[in-house]
Design a protein around this motif. Structure first.
Motif, mmCIF file in Angstrom:
data_model
loop_
_atom_site.group_PDB
_atom_site.id
_atom_site.type_symbol
_atom_site.label_atom_id
_atom_site.label_comp_id
_atom_site.label_asym_id
_atom_site.label_seq_id
_atom_site.Cartn_x
_atom_site.Cartn_y
_atom_site.Cartn_z
ATOM 1 N N VAL A 78 33.114 -32.390 -28.063
ATOM 2 C CA VAL A 78 32.044 -32.379 -27.127
ATOM 3 C C VAL A 78 31.773 -30.830 -26.951
ATOM 4 C CG1 VAL A 78 31.550 -32.629 -24.627
ATOM 5 C CG2 VAL A 78 32.554 -34.249 -25.740
ATOM 6 N N LYS A 79 32.390 -29.908 -27.036
ATOM 7 C CA LYS A 79 32.083 -28.587 -27.074
ATOM 8 C C LYS A 79 31.343 -28.195 -28.030
ATOM 9 C CE LYS A 79 36.148 -26.624 -26.485
ATOM 10 N NZ LYS A 79 37.172 -25.570 -26.101
ATOM 11 N N PHE A 80 31.834 -28.381 -29.321
ATOM 12 C CA PHE A 80 31.082 -28.256 -30.721
ATOM 13 C C PHE A 80 29.768 -28.809 -30.638
ATOM 14 C CE2 PHE A 80 30.251 -29.554 -35.049
ATOM 15 C CZ PHE A 80 29.792 -28.426 -35.573
ATOM 16 N N ALA A 81 29.599 -29.918 -30.250
ATOM 17 C CA ALA A 81 28.246 -30.561 -30.236
ATOM 18 C C ALA A 81 27.201 -30.095 -29.111
ATOM 19 C CB ALA A 81 28.407 -32.208 -29.654
ATOM 20 N N LEU A 82 27.821 -29.695 -27.990
ATOM 21 C CA LEU A 82 26.905 -29.256 -26.995
ATOM 22 C C LEU A 82 26.369 -27.898 -27.358
ATOM 23 C CD1 LEU A 82 28.732 -30.164 -23.707
ATOM 24 C CD2 LEU A 82 26.592 -31.161 -24.599
ATOM 25 N N GLY A 83 27.315 -27.141 -28.126
ATOM 26 C CA GLY A 83 26.697 -25.701 -28.546
ATOM 27 C C GLY A 83 26.023 -25.872 -29.726
ATOM 28 N N THR A 84 26.104 -26.612 -30.705
ATOM 29 C CA THR A 84 25.040 -26.895 -31.877
ATOM 30 C C THR A 84 23.887 -27.318 -31.200
ATOM 31 O OG1 THR A 84 26.817 -27.410 -33.118
ATOM 32 C CG2 THR A 84 24.933 -28.162 -33.719
ATOM 33 N N MET A 85 23.909 -28.343 -30.315
ATOM 34 C CA MET A 85 22.736 -28.822 -29.840
ATOM 35 C C MET A 85 21.676 -28.055 -29.167
ATOM 36 S SD MET A 85 22.529 -31.536 -26.636
ATOM 37 C CE MET A 85 22.775 -30.228 -25.342
ATOM 38 N N SER A 86 22.286 -26.974 -28.384
ATOM 39 C CA SER A 86 21.954 -25.813 -27.631
ATOM 40 C C SER A 86 21.120 -24.845 -28.564
ATOM 41 C CB SER A 86 22.845 -25.227 -26.652
ATOM 42 O OG SER A 86 23.210 -26.087 -25.764
#
Length: 575
Positions: A78-86
């Motif tokens: 989730v952290k990786f996906a949220l950071g990448t998304m941003s």
């Protein structure tokens, strides 16, 4: 007397439509639903020994969810996906706004360049950034350490921040293309009214522009989140060496452990499917309510441009730097490494050791030639079959009034929920239990590509099918034409521009696919992305770079040729 044959013909065409929808449903069930059933079955089974039969059990779920590492995998994902998304969204939206809403120079060049990152497979993008920003021997760190005479590590790609940065760059062209379409569809008079009222630029962008295209913004954010959650290459190459695991790398490690823990891998896969299904559900709900945010009406409007003054040169410079970093820099570092006998940072002394031996290795190694043949043969087959199946499917969904036809849309779209590595595992379990002779052959890879890219083919064909007026087909049928003749001589020719564009997309994505392929390949059925993976695993960095350069140039050439053909076909259709 003439009415009877016509009524028989009409009855035959109606019966043929029902047969057609039945065949399409069977294909969709076989390709998309059967692997899901076997994946769920695999998560509830275990083996006492390799030769013993499967035993139904809840132990896999107990093992997974009684272990804190599972929750760490989910939280890391989730952290990786949220950071990448941003990162991807901010970069893509900024470039789209610059291109569509400002007077920045060279805007047409930016849009043309945005297509080219498609030819950079994710694994090669990751490898190039390892060579650029690894803490030990990365080119950036080496150059800066020599410049400042220090041992300080300026960049560390083997970290969560490094993973997010590289993945964000990789997905930013996707965000750019989606947001460009959203800006084009928005009536600029709303921004003009705010500007004339004296609102500041940042307030116009935030309160008018972004809020006016909120459905598109939310859709892009969800798409980026889902894509990052299912990503395999970046977490595997950058996360595993640093001990930073996410769900996809956890699945890979479970399956490649000794003995393989298929049950645990299946349980992780089900967890990932649940998370992605929630995201796609909200995306669909928002799409159904999109009319609340409509700004396009029957009135014509012209695109407006915000005068940035001297800042327009700064935005042009930032955009050019971005495309250099995303597209040319990875290629240049691979090219440099491919000309070295061993990996080293650029320097004057390194110029004396330039060699073409790595290219000799690539051209003389039999497995690589076979991998190229497999990759491009599978790409041609998968793209052709996908676009034919989805052309028929889109006709059923758009042009008929058959009850439950939208169920077919849902079935064909089901693979959107499957990450590549999860679907690879699902197919592995399916054809180990349902042995029809495809496991361990190149044909199981074809099944993977067909299923994974069916939703994409359907989107391209549906978009074109909507534009074909039903009267054209009805006229042909009323004149006595059989359905197959009508579809072949009227519908397909009118679909050609979208059909060819979708074919190009599916073919290119097939050649790039790694996460599912790495789960299913066997000796003799390797594709280029898998050979690159194996070379990286074996430490053959310079040979890998030579293969990457050849592969990227081949893809670029194919994209250019196919785009030229697509434009000619599109012009022809427009006459």
């Amino acid at each position: 007397m003439g009415a009877k044959p016509n009524s028989l013909r009409k009855e035959r065409n109606v019966n043929f439509q029902y047969i057609l929808i039945g065949v399409c449903i069977v294909i969709a069930l076989y390709l998309a639903v059967l692997p899901l059933i076997f994946l769920l079955y695999g998560s509830f089974t275990t083996k006492e020994t390799i030769s013993s039969p499967n035993v139904l059990t809840f132990l896999n779920y107990i093992e997974a969810y009684s272990n804190w590492q599972t929750y760490a995998l989910i939280w890391n994902s989730v952290k990786f996906a949220l950071g990448t998304m941003s990162v991807a969204f901010v970069i893509g939206t900024f470039l789209a706004w610059v291109t569509e809403r400002t007077n920045t120079p060279f805007k047409s060049v930016f849009f043309s360049l945005s297509i080219l990152p498609l030819v950079t497979p994710g694994i090669l993008f990751a490898v190039s950034w390892i060579m650029l920003a690894s803490p030990g021997s990365g080119i950036f760190n080496t150059l800066l350490q020599n410049l400042f005479n220090t041992d300080y590590v300026f960049f560390n790609v083997y970290s969560l921040g490094g993973m997010i940065f590289v993945e964000g760059l990789l997905y930013s062209p996707m965000a750019f293309l989606f947001m460009t379409a959203a800006f084009r569809a928005m009536d600029p008079s709303l921004e003009e009214s705010a500007m004339m009222s004296g609102a500041k630029l940042w307030k116009i962008v935030y309160h008018v522009t972004l809020k006016g295209i909120w459905p598109a913004v939310f859709t892009v954010l969800l798409l980026l989140f889902v894509s990052s959650m299912e990503s395999f290459e970046i977490p595997a190459l950058l996360g595993l060496p640093a001990g930073y695991n996410v769900l996809t790398s956890g699945i890979y490690r479970a399956i490649n452990s000794y003995p393989p823990n298929v049950g645990l891998g299946s349980t992780y896969s089900v967890s990932l499917l649940v998370i992605l299904s929630v995201g796609i559900y909200f995306q669909t709900k928002l799409a159904n309510k999109g009319s609340k945010y409509s700004t396009m009406t029957g009135k014509a409007f012209r695109p407006s441009q915000i005068d940035l003054g001297k800042w327009r040169y700064a935005t042009a410079g930032i955009s050019l730097v971005y495309f250099f970093v995303v597209m040319f820099l990875p290629f240049l570092v691979l090219l440099w490494t491919s000309l070295q006998p061993y990996y080293r940072a650029p320097s004057l002394s390194a110029l004396e050791t330039l060699t073409l031996k790595n290219y000799d290795y690539v051209f003389s190694y039999p497995a690589i030639g076979r991998a190229f043949f497999n990759s491009f043969s599978l790409a041609i087959l998968a793209a052709t079959i996908v676009m034919i199946i989805t052309a028929v499917t889109s006709w059923i969904i758009i042009k008929t009034r058959i009850r439950w036809r939208y169920m077919l849309d849902n079935l064909v779209s089901l693979p959107l929920v499957f990450p590549g590595i999860v679907f690879g595992l699902a197919l592995m379990i399916t054809y180990l239990n349902f042995n029809i002779g495809v496991y361990g052959t190149v044909w199981i890879l074809l099944i993977l590509y067909l299923t994974k890219f069916l939703p994409m083919g359907l989107r391209y064909n549906t978009t074109s099918m909507i534009q074909i007026h039903k009267e054209l087909e009805e006229s042909a049928l009323m004149s006595g034409a059989q359905w197959l003749s009508m579809f072949r001589r009227i519908t397909i020719p009118l679909l050609i521009p979208g059909f060819v564009t979708g074919w190009i997309y599916v073919a290119i994505m097939t050649t790039r696919e790694l996460s599912g392929s790495v789960m299913l390949y066997s000796p003799g059925s390797e594709v280029v992305s898998v050979v690159i993976w194996e070379m990286w695993d074996n430490g053959q960095f310079t040979q890998l770079s030579a293969l990457g350069v050849i592969f990227m140039l081949s893809l670029l050439l194919i994209v250019i040729v196919l785009q030229i053909i697509s434009r000619k076909l599109g012009i022809k259709q427009g006459k």
